[in-house]
Design a protein around this motif. Structure first.
Motif, PDB file in Angstrom:
ATOM      1  N   GLU A 110      -2.275   2.829   5.979  1.00  0.00           N
ATOM      2  CA  GLU A 110      -1.483   1.355   6.327  1.00  0.00           C
ATOM      3  C   GLU A 110      -1.138   0.588   5.415  1.00  0.00           C
ATOM      4  O   GLU A 110      -0.037  -0.130   5.348  1.00  0.00           O
ATOM      5  N   HIS A 111      -2.062   0.710   4.302  1.00  0.00           N
ATOM      6  CA  HIS A 111      -1.495   0.057   3.119  1.00  0.00           C
ATOM      7  C   HIS A 111      -0.089   0.521   2.331  1.00  0.00           C
ATOM      8  O   HIS A 111       0.663  -0.255   1.931  1.00  0.00           O
ATOM      9  N   ASN A 155       2.642  -0.777   4.536  1.00  0.00           N
ATOM     10  CA  ASN A 155       2.936  -2.177   4.629  1.00  0.00           C
ATOM     11  C   ASN A 155       3.279  -2.608   3.082  1.00  0.00           C
ATOM     12  O   ASN A 155       3.963  -3.931   3.098  1.00  0.00           O
TER      13      ASN A 155
END
Length: 493
Positions: free
Chosen positions: A177-178, A181
């Motif tokens: 997810e990092h 994003n």
């Protein structure tokens, strides 16, 4: 372009011990390189509290396999106004982002690519450290691409992104997810590495449940299998050439910064340091003049000067740096050996970022003919360029020979050639008694005249070092010291 080789080419016996694995760790400032290297090695082999300026190597055994880890200096991140403002808006993403921006590397440090030489014949894996607490922008992406390109072609197939500081991620946020994003720059880096990445939490290295190192080594083995057992073979010649080019660029950057600093310094008054280059033909007394100015016998007079020598002292409240040079031939430039001409340019390069004044030493006891004058000017213009006349002053040596005769009267008696030489130098001249170092009161007057010349030159306060002087310097002789090495000869009293 670097070559690739099979792991079987290492000559290690198979079946008795597993083959060695070599890991090259690279990354930008504060990316967690050193802490990650220590975590892999299982011990505090490298000091994480100090800046890494040179590559270091450590070894350990993991499951009976010898693992070599090379920690490298951080690669430079170019400054960018937009990047700075972006960093400022992300100060709350982690503790490390509050740290001040890193200065560019100095000439005392080496480039990160040089670390590849410490794991011969080449690394199996190039681990690119990326801290999750710092923004990864286009600037960081270009820096990573440039460093991998400096190693040679084909490096990306041996590369893997290692994320550090994952304990700082918000609760419930995984590394995938990092990546999604953070933005396109980080996604490009991960994809360029074949979507190979690993998450590291260096705070868990001492816990019994720490499996991140074995998991990392499994991913390294998978990459080696995908590469058919090959490792990245280092071409030392290419790396040495890249390092030489990097140092040349850094040297130019430092020269430009010093130039800007010197200009700012001139706005408020004369410089705190005066840099003087002694020039002239053989036997005119340059070394004696240098001793007279510095007030002590720093230079060996009475014998021919073969190599440039730099000395420094505090004189009349100023820090004065002088470089003595070998003498020229008085008849023609061509009759001056090439090594002597190169040594004259090297002398100017020792006065970074450039000499304030070229002191053209001329004995008052010698007559100046048309040929001698033309030869002197030809040497100056050939070696230092057309603008050198703005920074040249005639310094008459053996001033005690004049007795009570004023120097102006001597100039009139010297004839038209001497007067034409002084006109070339903007009528800047001085006479010095070089027999009694430290007792000639006219030294202070000489320094006043030099500062007057500097003020007259305005933003051209000194003669900037030219690139060709540095190239001539580096190609001249292995017996010569580099400008930084000559600092050991400087003496400040």
């Amino acid at each position: 372009m670097a070559a690739v080789s099979s792991a079987s080419d290492t000559g290690e016996p198979r079946g008795r011990h597993p083959p060695e694995r070599r890991l090259l760790i690279m990354g930008g400032p504060q990316s967690g390189k050193t802490s990650t290297a220590n975590t892999i090695l299982g011990d505090e082999v490298f000091d994480p509290g100090t800046e890494t300026t040179h590559s270091n190597v450590g070894q350990t055994e993991i499951y009976g396999r010898r693992v070599t880890v090379v920690d490298t200096p951080p690669w430079a991140i170019p400054s960018d106004p937009e990047d700075n403002s972006e960093s400022g808006s992300n100060d709350n993403t982690g503790a490390e982002s509050d740290s001040p921006p890193q200065p560019p590397p100095s000439l005392d440090s080496e480039g990160p690519c040089m670390g590849a030489i410490l794991c011969p014949p080449g690394p199996h894996a190039i681990l690119l450290m990326v801290s999750v607490t710092q923004p990864f922008t286009e600037i960081q992406r270009r820096a990573a691409e440039e460093q991998l390109g400096a190693l040679g072609g084909g490096t990306w197939r041996y590369s893997m992104v290692v994320f550090t500081g994952v304990d700082k991620l918000p609760k419930g946020v995984f590394i995938e997810e990092h990546i999604a994003n953070t933005g396109e720059a980080l996604q490009w880096l991960v994809e360029r590495c074949g979507s190979r990445y690993h998450a590291f939490d260096n705070t868990q290295k001492d816990t019994d449940e720490n499996t991140q190192v074995p998991e990392l080594m499994e991913k390294v083995e998978e990459m080696i299998t995908d590469n058919q057992g090959w490792y990245f073979e280092v071409n030392e010649l290419i790396l040495l050439e890249e390092e030489q080019a990097r140092r040349a660029l850094e040297e130019e950057r430092m020269r430009m910064e010093e130039h800007a600093r010197q200009r700012e310094q001139m706005i408020g008054g004369p410089p705190r340091e005066l840099r003087l280059l002694l020039l002239g033909w053989k036997g005119v007394g340059k070394s004696s003049v240098g001793n007279s100015i510095l007030g002590r016998r720093y230079f060996e007079s009475g014998q021919e000067t073969e190599l440039c020598l730099r000395r420094q002292a505090l004189v009349s409240g100023r820090r004065v740096t002088i470089v003595d040079t070998p003498g020229w031939d008085w008849f023609s430039v061509r009759r001056t050996p090439k090594r002597i001409r190169q040594e004259s340019q090297r002398g100017a390069a020792l006065l970074r970022p450039g000499p304030h004044t070229l002191l053209l030493v001329l004995p008052v006891v010698s007559s100046l003919t048309a040929r001698k004058r033309r030869t002197l000017l030809a040497h100056i213009e050939t070696l230092f360029g057309d603008s050198a006349c703005l920074h040249t002053m005639v310094l008459f040596s053996c001033g005690d020979w004049l007795g009570r005769t004023p120097i102006e009267e001597h100039i009139l008696r010297g004839g038209r050639e001497l007067q034409r030489l002084l006109e070339y130098c903007g009528n800047y001249y001085h006479v010095l008694d070089s027999k009694t170092p430290g007792k000639d009161r006219s030294v202070s007057v000489l320094l006043d005249k030099i500062e007057e010349m500097i003020r007259e030159n305005g933003d051209k306060a000194f003669l900037p070092i030219q690139t060709e002087w540095l190239s001539e310097e580096s190609s001249y002789s292995s017996d010569n010291t580099e400008p930084e090495d000559d600092c050991r000869g400087c003496q400040l009293q």
